[in-house]
Design an enzyme around this catalytic site. Structure first.
Site, PDB file in Angstrom:
ATOM      1  CD  GLN A   1      -2.803   0.999   2.503  1.00  0.00           C
ATOM      2  OE1 GLN A   1      -2.428   0.361   3.491  1.00  0.00           O
ATOM      3  NE2 GLN A   1      -3.937   1.671   2.480  1.00  0.00           N
TER       4      GLN A   1
ATOM      5  CG  HIS B   1      -8.724  -2.720  -0.404  1.00  0.00           C
ATOM      6  ND1 HIS B   1      -8.607  -2.351  -1.728  1.00  0.00           N
ATOM      7  CD2 HIS B   1      -8.404  -1.627   0.320  1.00  0.00           C
ATOM      8  CE1 HIS B   1      -8.243  -1.078  -1.797  1.00  0.00           C
ATOM      9  NE2 HIS B   1      -8.115  -0.614  -0.575  1.00  0.00           N
TER      10      HIS B   1
ATOM     11  CG  HIS C   1      -1.452   4.547  -1.715  1.00  0.00           C
ATOM     12  ND1 HIS C   1      -1.622   3.218  -2.054  1.00  0.00           N
ATOM     13  CD2 HIS C   1      -2.677   4.969  -1.325  1.00  0.00           C
ATOM     14  CE1 HIS C   1      -2.885   2.879  -1.849  1.00  0.00           C
ATOM     15  NE2 HIS C   1      -3.541   3.917  -1.410  1.00  0.00           N
TER      16      HIS C   1
ATOM     17  CG  LEU D   1      -3.370  -4.909 -11.674  1.00  0.00           C
ATOM     18  CD1 LEU D   1      -2.479  -5.533 -10.610  1.00  0.00           C
ATOM     19  CD2 LEU D   1      -2.940  -5.412 -13.044  1.00  0.00           C
ATOM     20  CE1 TYR D   2       0.332  -3.778  -5.462  1.00  0.00           C
ATOM     21  CE2 TYR D   2       1.134  -3.237  -7.660  1.00  0.00           C
ATOM     22  CZ  TYR D   2       1.352  -3.743  -6.401  1.00  0.00           C
ATOM     23  OH  TYR D   2       2.589  -4.232  -6.076  1.00  0.00           O
TER      24      TYR D   2
ATOM     25  CB  SER E   1       5.171  -4.799 -11.373  1.00  0.00           C
ATOM     26  OG  SER E   1       6.203  -4.864 -10.431  1.00  0.00           O
TER      27      SER E   1
ATOM     28  N   GLY F   1      -0.236  -7.995 -14.038  1.00  0.00           N
ATOM     29  CA  GLY F   1       0.427  -7.115 -13.074  1.00  0.00           C
ATOM     30  C   GLY F   1       1.935  -7.056 -13.254  1.00  0.00           C
TER      31      GLY F   1
HETATM   32  C1  HEM Z   1      -7.393  -0.956   6.266  1.00  0.00           C
HETATM   33  C2  HEM Z   1      -6.730  -0.755   5.196  1.00  0.00           C
HETATM   34  C3  HEM Z   1      -7.180   0.056   3.994  1.00  0.00           C
HETATM   35  C4  HEM Z   1      -8.152   1.000   3.891  1.00  0.00           C
HETATM   36  C5  HEM Z   1      -9.066   1.521   4.981  1.00  0.00           C
HETATM   37  C6  HEM Z   1      -8.183   1.432   2.514  1.00  0.00           C
HETATM   38  C7  HEM Z   1      -9.045   2.389   2.012  1.00  0.00           C
HETATM   39  C8  HEM Z   1      -8.973   2.909   0.743  1.00  0.00           C
HETATM   40  C9  HEM Z   1      -9.762   3.994   0.256  1.00  0.00           C
HETATM   41  C10 HEM Z   1     -10.843   4.726   1.058  1.00  0.00           C
HETATM   42  C11 HEM Z   1      -9.394   4.246  -1.020  1.00  0.00           C
HETATM   43  C12 HEM Z   1      -9.924   5.342  -1.949  1.00  0.00           C
HETATM   44  C13 HEM Z   1     -10.974   4.807  -2.852  1.00  0.00           C
HETATM   45  C14 HEM Z   1     -11.397   5.848  -3.857  1.00  0.00           C
HETATM   46  O1  HEM Z   1     -10.549   6.568  -4.384  1.00  0.00           O
HETATM   47  O2  HEM Z   1     -12.594   5.895  -4.125  1.00  0.00           O
HETATM   48  C15 HEM Z   1      -8.353   3.304  -1.340  1.00  0.00           C
HETATM   49  C16 HEM Z   1      -7.710   3.257  -2.550  1.00  0.00           C
HETATM   50  C17 HEM Z   1      -6.722   2.345  -2.873  1.00  0.00           C
HETATM   51  N1  HEM Z   1      -6.239   1.325  -2.071  1.00  0.00           N
HETATM   52 FE1  HEM Z   1      -6.768   1.006  -0.159  1.00  0.00          FE
HETATM   53  N2  HEM Z   1      -7.219   0.745   1.814  1.00  0.00           N
HETATM   54  C18 HEM Z   1      -6.594  -0.096   2.676  1.00  0.00           C
HETATM   55  C19 HEM Z   1      -5.584  -0.974   2.372  1.00  0.00           C
HETATM   56  C20 HEM Z   1      -5.008  -1.144   1.129  1.00  0.00           C
HETATM   57  C21 HEM Z   1      -3.975  -2.082   0.826  1.00  0.00           C
HETATM   58  C22 HEM Z   1      -3.324  -3.052   1.797  1.00  0.00           C
HETATM   59  C23 HEM Z   1      -3.684  -1.938  -0.483  1.00  0.00           C
HETATM   60  C24 HEM Z   1      -2.637  -2.781  -1.176  1.00  0.00           C
HETATM   61  C25 HEM Z   1      -2.039  -2.502  -2.277  1.00  0.00           C
HETATM   62  C26 HEM Z   1      -4.544  -0.884  -1.025  1.00  0.00           C
HETATM   63  C27 HEM Z   1      -4.554  -0.422  -2.331  1.00  0.00           C
HETATM   64  C28 HEM Z   1      -5.286   0.657  -2.778  1.00  0.00           C
HETATM   65  C29 HEM Z   1      -5.146   1.257  -4.089  1.00  0.00           C
HETATM   66  C30 HEM Z   1      -4.181   0.829  -5.200  1.00  0.00           C
HETATM   67  C31 HEM Z   1      -6.027   2.328  -4.142  1.00  0.00           C
HETATM   68  C32 HEM Z   1      -6.218   3.334  -5.299  1.00  0.00           C
HETATM   69  C33 HEM Z   1      -5.510   4.632  -4.939  1.00  0.00           C
HETATM   70  C34 HEM Z   1      -5.751   5.734  -5.899  1.00  0.00           C
HETATM   71  O3  HEM Z   1      -5.974   5.471  -7.071  1.00  0.00           O
HETATM   72  O4  HEM Z   1      -5.692   6.902  -5.480  1.00  0.00           O
HETATM   73  N3  HEM Z   1      -5.335  -0.438   0.000  1.00  0.00           N
HETATM   74  N4  HEM Z   1      -8.138   2.493  -0.268  1.00  0.00           N
END
Ligand code: HEM
Ligand SMILES: *[C@@H]1O[C@H](CO)[C@@H](O)[C@H](O)[C@H]1NC(C)=O
Ligand SMILES: *[C@@H]1O[C@H](CO)[C@@H](O)[C@H](O)[C@H]1NC(C)=O
Ligand SMILES: *[C@@H]1O[C@H](CO)[C@@H](O)[C@H](O)[C@H]1NC(C)=O
Ligand SMILES: *[C@@H]1O[C@H](CO)[C@@H](O)[C@H](O)[C@H]1NC(C)=O
Length: 612
Positions: free
Chosen positions: A212, A397, A216, A393-394, A539, A535
């Protein structure tokens, strides 16, 4: 296949309205025919007729052409292989065979690792994967054809496949139902976790938060501009999550002394500064005082102690490297020390991602190697553009557990999210140890996502519709795999497959993200074949396409001399942690063998697979 025509038949095509009355009458029988089941008025590119990466161009009112240039195929749909293509196809093993060999026969790999064959295979892995990524980039969510705007406007994420053309008979082209299943319903039925299952690889939370944190820096969707846009204009490993994604933010985070970043000291330990000391925008709950908000390069990292942990480790590493550089170059300015440290940290990141992170993820017995020189003799473009498909694909969650266990103490999502005191309360060592010992969930295979983050998955599905991502099977083909013939073949079972069939109507209408998450996982793996095959190219291209990997940059002077170059070449997850804490904890991307907690079939560190 008349679905398309039925969609168009009630309203005559726009162009028909422009025709003289007599001609319109002439057209009428054609449209009748069409309604009876033949294809006539649909944009023919909605059928995705061009195979093998041929480019579909609509011609005239309802014709099309496939541009098969340099695909190795010819014919109307780029389906006739040229002689050498036929030969290559004969000799080339399928991705599944490759994967099998690379994850079995440990005795063989123990020999290969120590010879030049390791280099040859690593080069092969890098080139075969990278060649699947168009470079320079091609389409984006607004442009399904080549254009200067799509090339030059880096605010867009790029796209490997163009969007589904406008005005197709169904949302996915010509296959499937007129309406896609409700996204919330899909998520609740197929993605929502019923009961936590440990992943079979022993992957832990240290890995999950690394994933994550690392991703990010280049996945920063710019919602205000639209889902197809990004705030991370570096499009790759630029460590914008440590230094900020713009110069103003970087300057707020810098100490302007000895090249270092601002920091605070609590109980004798170094942490990122508060927002009071480094006034940058951070996302925190509204009531939180500035003195409790930690200032980091990435505005959302306050969300999780796991992200703050990595931010702290990299901040300490940056300042540690600055000290070393300053010793060797006492005359250097703050600016030169900062810039050189940044390049070193970018190198360290790529080294750790390939040799620790991807090594773990792949499960390969081939010992992966970060050595840019492997590519110096072959054609390779040192550039990268982040793609929407890679972002989709990434969304891993499923890795997240049902609760977080820190030193035997269990914390709910409510207690864990935005908890700014936890990191300093326990300290870096304790969090590293706890995250390294807690097993993560599985990503693929269905019903793997905790309810607290399910809405993110719903968002991914909605985004893919808004951005008109092509069907899962089109991506399978684009990345060298056979399209699935049925939902049973996809999921490897009957029940969910039947439900999916009912909802989608056709396997060729299945959506990208849903396909990735519902594909049957490979044995001992976090997900199915497609996640790996799609992926890995993104990558590896992103990692090796970094400018520091180019012949112009990859030399000691770039990193302040032999010492800095050596730091890059010997970086590891363990050193990142242990050179920046007082007492080295258990640190790894997999749980120790003693706390396997129900995981089955692991042979990560064991002898040859029993499957043979
Ligand atoms: C408790 C842990 C986590 C929470 C609460 C969380 C929550 C979120 C939220 C709220 C979003 C934004 C969604 C949106 O833009 O509409 C997001 C995006 C994303 N999350 Fe998570 N996430 C968690 C863990 C992870 C993990 C472990 C990964 C592993 C790679 C991950 C990968 C991503 C990716 C790639 C995005 C898209 C980001 C972007 O395009 O800006 N997340 N997540
Ligand atoms: C090309 O593809 C179209 C649409 O899938 C199909 O109708 C047509 O028969 C194909 N033509 C050839 C020559 O294969
Ligand atoms: C990129 O495209 C978007 C959407 O058209 C536009 O708002 C933005 O100004 C463009 N960026 C640049 C740098 O031209
Ligand atoms: C070869 O590499 C794999 C993966 O890193 C490892 O499991 C194996 O022990 C290595 N063997 C040798 C001899 O280095
Ligand atoms: C944050 O974590 C600490 C443990 O470090 C815990 O005592 C506290 O209750 C948590 N905060 C919230 C708001 O849950």
């Amino acid at each position: 296949m008349g679905g398309g025509c039925r969609a168009r038949a009630p309203a005559p095509p726009r162009s028909a309205a422009l025709l003289p009355r007599g001609l319109r009458l002439l057209l009428a029988p054609v449209m009748l025919l069409c309604a009876a089941g033949s294809a006539g008025t649909v944009n023919p590119c909605c059928y995705y007729p061009c195979q093998h990466q041929g480019v579909c161009v609509s011609v005239g009112l309802d014709g099309y052409e496939c541009d098969c240039t340099r695909t190795g195929y010819s014919g109307a749909n780029c389906t006739s292989p040229e002689l050498w293509t036929r030969l290559r196809a004969l000799l080339k093993p399928s991705p599944a065979v490759f994967h099998f060999v690379l994850t079995h026969f440990k005795w063989l790999w123990d020999v290969i690792n120590a010879t030049f064959v390791r280099d040859t295979l690593m080069r092969l892995v890098l080139t075969v994967r990278s060649n699947l990524i168009p470079s320079p980039p091609t389409f984006n969510s607004a442009y399904g054809y080549l254009s200067w705007e799509a090339y030059a406007n880096v605010s867009y994420y790029t796209r490997v496949l163009p969007p589904v053309p406008d005005g197709c008979p169904t949302p996915m082209g010509t296959k499937g139902r007129k309406q896609l299943p409700d996204a919330q319903l899909l998520a609740e039925r197929f993605l929502l976790r019923r009961k936590f299952e440990a992943n079979p690889k022993g992957t832990n939370l240290m890995f999950a938060f690394f994933a994550q944190h690392f991703t990010h820096q280049f996945f920063k969707t710019y919602g205000k501009m639209g889902r197809g846009f990004t705030k991370a204009l570096g499009h790759g490993v630029d460590l914008g999550h440590l230094y900020g994604d713009n110069l103003q933010r970087q300057h707020q985070l810098r100490l302007f002394r000895d090249g270092k970043l601002k920091f605070q000291v609590v109980d004798g330990e170094v942490y990122p500064p508060t927002v009071a000391d480094a006034p940058v925008h951070m996302v925190y709950p509204p009531a939180m005082p500035k003195e409790q908000q930690m200032a980091m390069g990435q505005e959302v990292f306050g969300l999780l102690p796991g992200l703050c942990l990595y931010a702290t480790l990299w901040l300490r590493e940056h300042n540690r490297v600055c000290d070393i550089l300053k010793q060797e170059h006492p005359t250097w300015s703050d600016e030169q020390l900062f810039q050189t440290a940044r390049l070193i940290l970018i190198g360290e990141t790529i080294k750790i991602v390939i040799e620790d992170y991807v090594q773990h993820l792949s499960g390969y017995f081939l010992s992966l190697k970060f050595d840019p020189e492997l590519l110096f003799g072959v054609q390779f473009q040192y550039r990268n553009r982040i793609a929407v498909e890679f972002n989709q694909l990434y969304h891993w969650h499923g890795l997240m557990p049902d609760s977080f266990v820190i030193q035997g103490e269990e914390y709910s999502y409510e207690q864990f999210l935005y908890n700014t005191s936890m990191l300093m309360h326990y300290g870096v060592e304790a969090l590293v140890e706890s995250f390294s010992k807690q097993i993560a969930g599985r990503i693929g295979g269905g019903q793997t996502i905790n309810a607290n983050v399910l809405k993110v998955a719903v968002g991914v599905i909605k985004e893919s519709r808004q951005l008109r991502l092509q069907p899962f099977n089109e991506y399978r083909k684009r990345f060298g795999m056979k399209p699935y013939k049925s939902f049973q073949e996809l999921t490897g079972e009957e029940e969910k497959a039947a439900e999916l069939e009912e909802l989608y109507g056709d396997i060729d209408a299945l959506e990208f993200y849903v396909g990735l998450l519902l594909e049957k996982p490979q044995p001992d793996s976090l997900f199915g074949e497609s996640m790996v095959e799609i992926g890995a190219p993104f990558s590896l291209k992103g990692l090796l396409g970094n400018p520091i990997c180019s012949p112009e940059y990859w030399k000691p002077s770039t990193f302040g001399g032999a010492t800095g170059f050596e730091i890059v070449k010997t970086a590891s997850l363990e050193k990142l942690v242990c050179l920046n804490v007082k007492k080295c904890p258990y640190v790894s991307f997999n749980v120790p063998d003693s706390v396997e907690s129900g995981a089955t079939g692991r042979h990560q560190d064991g002898g040859p697979s029993t499957e043979l």
